[in-house]
Design a protein around this motif. Structure first.
Motif, PDB file in Angstrom:
ATOM      1  N   GLY A  75      33.113 -12.562 -11.427  1.00  0.00           N
ATOM      2  CA  GLY A  75      33.590 -13.865 -11.884  1.00  0.00           C
ATOM      3  C   GLY A  75      32.682 -14.500 -12.908  1.00  0.00           C
ATOM      4  O   GLY A  75      32.446 -15.717 -12.871  1.00  0.00           O
ATOM      5  N   CYS A  76      32.182 -13.719 -13.870  1.00  0.00           N
ATOM      6  CA  CYS A  76      31.194 -14.201 -14.842  1.00  0.00           C
ATOM      7  C   CYS A  76      31.862 -14.639 -16.149  1.00  0.00           C
ATOM      8  O   CYS A  76      33.030 -14.340 -16.412  1.00  0.00           O
ATOM      9  CB  CYS A  76      30.185 -13.099 -15.147  1.00  0.00           C
ATOM     10  SG  CYS A  76      29.376 -12.400 -13.679  1.00  0.00           S
ATOM     11  N   ASP A  77      31.084 -15.327 -16.990  1.00  0.00           N
ATOM     12  CA  ASP A  77      31.567 -15.690 -18.317  1.00  0.00           C
ATOM     13  C   ASP A  77      31.352 -14.526 -19.289  1.00  0.00           C
ATOM     14  O   ASP A  77      30.937 -13.432 -18.887  1.00  0.00           O
ATOM     15  CB  ASP A  77      30.898 -16.977 -18.819  1.00  0.00           C
ATOM     16  CG  ASP A  77      29.386 -16.835 -19.032  1.00  0.00           C
ATOM     17  OD1 ASP A  77      28.878 -15.688 -19.108  1.00  0.00           O
ATOM     18  OD2 ASP A  77      28.711 -17.877 -19.127  1.00  0.00           O
ATOM     19  N   GLY A  78      31.620 -14.758 -20.565  1.00  0.00           N
ATOM     20  CA  GLY A  78      31.543 -13.687 -21.547  1.00  0.00           C
ATOM     21  C   GLY A  78      30.170 -13.087 -21.721  1.00  0.00           C
ATOM     22  O   GLY A  78      30.031 -11.950 -22.189  1.00  0.00           O
ATOM     23  N   SER A  79      29.111 -13.826 -21.336  1.00  0.00           N
ATOM     24  CA  SER A  79      27.744 -13.320 -21.468  1.00  0.00           C
ATOM     25  C   SER A  79      27.241 -12.660 -20.191  1.00  0.00           C
ATOM     26  O   SER A  79      26.091 -12.219 -20.134  1.00  0.00           O
ATOM     27  CB  SER A  79      26.802 -14.465 -21.856  1.00  0.00           C
ATOM     28  OG  SER A  79      26.702 -15.409 -20.800  1.00  0.00           O
ATOM     29  N   GLY A  80      28.109 -12.613 -19.160  1.00  0.00           N
ATOM     30  CA  GLY A  80      27.672 -12.054 -17.892  1.00  0.00           C
ATOM     31  C   GLY A  80      26.851 -13.013 -17.060  1.00  0.00           C
ATOM     32  O   GLY A  80      26.120 -12.604 -16.153  1.00  0.00           O
ATOM     33  N   GLN A  81      26.956 -14.308 -17.348  1.00  0.00           N
ATOM     34  CA  GLN A  81      26.246 -15.339 -16.600  1.00  0.00           C
ATOM     35  C   GLN A  81      27.258 -16.310 -15.981  1.00  0.00           C
ATOM     36  O   GLN A  81      28.469 -16.126 -16.098  1.00  0.00           O
ATOM     37  CB  GLN A  81      25.274 -16.089 -17.516  1.00  0.00           C
ATOM     38  CG  GLN A  81      24.248 -15.198 -18.202  1.00  0.00           C
ATOM     39  CD  GLN A  81      23.175 -14.671 -17.254  1.00  0.00           C
ATOM     40  OE1 GLN A  81      23.226 -14.893 -16.041  1.00  0.00           O
ATOM     41  NE2 GLN A  81      22.199 -13.963 -17.789  1.00  0.00           N
ATOM     42  N   ASN A  82      26.717 -17.357 -15.310  1.00  0.00           N
ATOM     43  CA  ASN A  82      27.561 -18.371 -14.664  1.00  0.00           C
ATOM     44  C   ASN A  82      28.606 -17.722 -13.750  1.00  0.00           C
ATOM     45  O   ASN A  82      29.782 -18.085 -13.759  1.00  0.00           O
ATOM     46  CB  ASN A  82      28.246 -19.241 -15.718  1.00  0.00           C
ATOM     47  CG  ASN A  82      27.248 -19.961 -16.596  1.00  0.00           C
ATOM     48  OD1 ASN A  82      26.389 -20.682 -16.096  1.00  0.00           O
ATOM     49  ND2 ASN A  82      27.324 -19.739 -17.902  1.00  0.00           N
ATOM     50  N   CYS A  83      28.136 -16.761 -12.956  1.00  0.00           N
ATOM     51  CA  CYS A  83      29.042 -15.941 -12.150  1.00  0.00           C
ATOM     52  C   CYS A  83      29.396 -16.630 -10.831  1.00  0.00           C
ATOM     53  O   CYS A  83      28.569 -17.324 -10.237  1.00  0.00           O
ATOM     54  CB  CYS A  83      28.402 -14.589 -11.858  1.00  0.00           C
ATOM     55  SG  CYS A  83      27.836 -13.721 -13.356  1.00  0.00           S
ATOM     56  N   GLU A  84      30.597 -16.370 -10.377  1.00  0.00           N
ATOM     57  CA  GLU A  84      31.039 -16.893  -9.086  1.00  0.00           C
ATOM     58  C   GLU A  84      30.254 -16.253  -7.951  1.00  0.00           C
ATOM     59  O   GLU A  84      29.924 -16.901  -6.956  1.00  0.00           O
ATOM     60  CB  GLU A  84      32.532 -16.634  -8.890  1.00  0.00           C
ATOM     61  CG  GLU A  84      33.063 -17.138  -7.562  1.00  0.00           C
ATOM     62  CD  GLU A  84      34.516 -16.752  -7.313  1.00  0.00           C
ATOM     63  OE1 GLU A  84      35.014 -17.033  -6.209  1.00  0.00           O
ATOM     64  OE2 GLU A  84      35.139 -16.153  -8.210  1.00  0.00           O
ATOM     65  N   VAL A  85      29.939 -14.966  -8.081  1.00  0.00           N
ATOM     66  CA  VAL A  85      29.193 -14.229  -7.064  1.00  0.00           C
ATOM     67  C   VAL A  85      28.071 -13.451  -7.762  1.00  0.00           C
ATOM     68  O   VAL A  85      28.306 -12.772  -8.762  1.00  0.00           O
ATOM     69  CB  VAL A  85      30.097 -13.237  -6.303  1.00  0.00           C
ATOM     70  CG1 VAL A  85      29.295 -12.503  -5.227  1.00  0.00           C
ATOM     71  CG2 VAL A  85      31.285 -13.954  -5.678  1.00  0.00           C
ATOM     72  N   GLY A  86      26.854 -13.588  -7.245  1.00  0.00           N
ATOM     73  CA  GLY A  86      25.743 -12.804  -7.762  1.00  0.00           C
ATOM     74  C   GLY A  86      24.850 -13.518  -8.745  1.00  0.00           C
ATOM     75  O   GLY A  86      23.941 -12.904  -9.312  1.00  0.00           O
ATOM     76  N   GLN A  87      25.064 -14.832  -8.949  1.00  0.00           N
ATOM     77  CA  GLN A  87      24.213 -15.584  -9.872  1.00  0.00           C
ATOM     78  C   GLN A  87      22.999 -16.097  -9.109  1.00  0.00           C
ATOM     79  O   GLN A  87      22.839 -17.285  -8.861  1.00  0.00           O
ATOM     80  CB  GLN A  87      24.991 -16.733 -10.508  1.00  0.00           C
ATOM     81  CG  GLN A  87      24.313 -17.332 -11.736  1.00  0.00           C
ATOM     82  CD  GLN A  87      24.238 -16.362 -12.893  1.00  0.00           C
ATOM     83  OE1 GLN A  87      25.211 -15.699 -13.212  1.00  0.00           O
ATOM     84  NE2 GLN A  87      23.081 -16.267 -13.515  1.00  0.00           N
ATOM     85  N   SER A  88      22.132 -15.165  -8.741  1.00  0.00           N
ATOM     86  CA  SER A  88      20.973 -15.503  -7.912  1.00  0.00           C
ATOM     87  C   SER A  88      19.722 -15.786  -8.725  1.00  0.00           C
ATOM     88  O   SER A  88      18.674 -16.092  -8.161  1.00  0.00           O
ATOM     89  CB  SER A  88      20.698 -14.360  -6.922  1.00  0.00           C
ATOM     90  OG  SER A  88      20.503 -13.136  -7.609  1.00  0.00           O
ATOM     91  N   MET A  89      19.811 -15.668 -10.054  1.00  0.00           N
ATOM     92  CA  MET A  89      18.692 -15.967 -10.946  1.00  0.00           C
ATOM     93  C   MET A  89      19.177 -16.909 -12.044  1.00  0.00           C
ATOM     94  O   MET A  89      20.369 -16.924 -12.376  1.00  0.00           O
ATOM     95  CB  MET A  89      18.137 -14.672 -11.561  1.00  0.00           C
ATOM     96  CG  MET A  89      17.520 -13.723 -10.568  1.00  0.00           C
ATOM     97  SD  MET A  89      16.804 -12.282 -11.396  1.00  0.00           S
ATOM     98  CE  MET A  89      15.565 -13.074 -12.446  1.00  0.00           C
TER      99      MET A  89
END
Length: 261
Positions: A75-89
């Protein structure tokens, strides 16, 4: 004869140079593979990679060696950040970073052809998100197929720390380990110091807890560790689970990593 020799030399060079980790997405949704180099070293090129359903991508390991981990995000944005799951950093979501409870795969590659072994593991010490497997190109001894088929539906409830599930938008997205449930801040964890009470035995901080003490105490009797030892017996389920979790392979090995097996 000279042409044959040139072709032979090129073929031999291809066999002995370059090591790879190939990631494949078998999930029913897109995932992003996020690499992190040990000791804040340079990012393994090209960094975060998006994998559509059924897609794969191969990371090239530098001949000089590399060590670090990868984990899947969703569930990330185009840069692979701001993810729904796994944005632990960082960059974290406005609500804060997720617990680091993703299914992690970790590797250490020494310099190519320098004689040292390659080491790898599936780390579920903090928790898990989706099922995974690591398949080395050479199966021998400890260098073996590591298959982790655990389900989020099986995420247990522990007597002391309670429900280990991480629930977002009404669905379970991760399963915390007892240690991470103990020490991670609310709302996902209890926010308790790991050097107090049974946090000492769930998390086994060293010092004061030795590896031997850890392997003979409370953590090995938790429902979480029992689940991992049943469904993923060749992975790390707690800090000093080395006998089950740590694997070594010949220096020139390659790996396939599959998610949602």
């Amino acid at each position: 004869m000279r042409v044959f020799s040139t072709v032979l030399l090129c073929s031999l060079a291809a066999l002995v140079s370059g090591r790879t980790i190939k990631f494949a997405n078998r999930c029913n949704q897109d995932i992003w593979i996020s690499p992190l180099t040990n000791a804040e070293g340079p990012i393994l090129a090209p960094g975060i990679v998006k994998l559509g359903q059924g897609a794969d991508f191969t990371y090239q390991i530098p001949d000089s060696g590399w060590g670090g981990r990868f984990w899947p995000k969703m569930g990330c944005d185009g840069s692979g950040q701001n993810c729904e799951v796994g944005q632990s950093m960082p960059p974290c979501l406005p609500t804060g970073c997720d617990p680091p409870a993703e299914t992690k795969v970790e590797f250490f590659f020494p310099q190519l052809n320098a004689g040292g072994d390659v080491w790898y593991d599936v780390s579920l010490v903090d928790g898990y998100s989706i099922s995974s497997e690591i398949i080395p190109s050479s199966i021998q001894g400890s260098c073996t197929h590591t298959r982790c088929a655990m389900s989020l539906d099986a995420c247990p409830n522990e007597r002391e720390v309670g429900d280990l599930r991480v629930i977002k938008n009404g669905r379970t997205v991760q399963c915390l380990s007892p240690c991470k449930k103990w020490n991670y801040p609310p709302p996902f964890g209890l926010g308790r110091p790991e050097n107090e009470g049974n946090g000492l035995w769930y998390c086994c901080p060293t010092p004061p807890i030795s590896p031997e003490q850890c392997r003979q105490n409370v953590v090995i009797e938790t429902e979480y560790v029992k689940l991992i030892h049943r469904d993923c017996p060749t992975a790390y389920s707690y800090s000093y689970d080395d006998e089950a979790g740590l694997h070594n392979c010949p220096n020139n090995v390659n790996f396939d990593v599959n998610f949602c097996i």
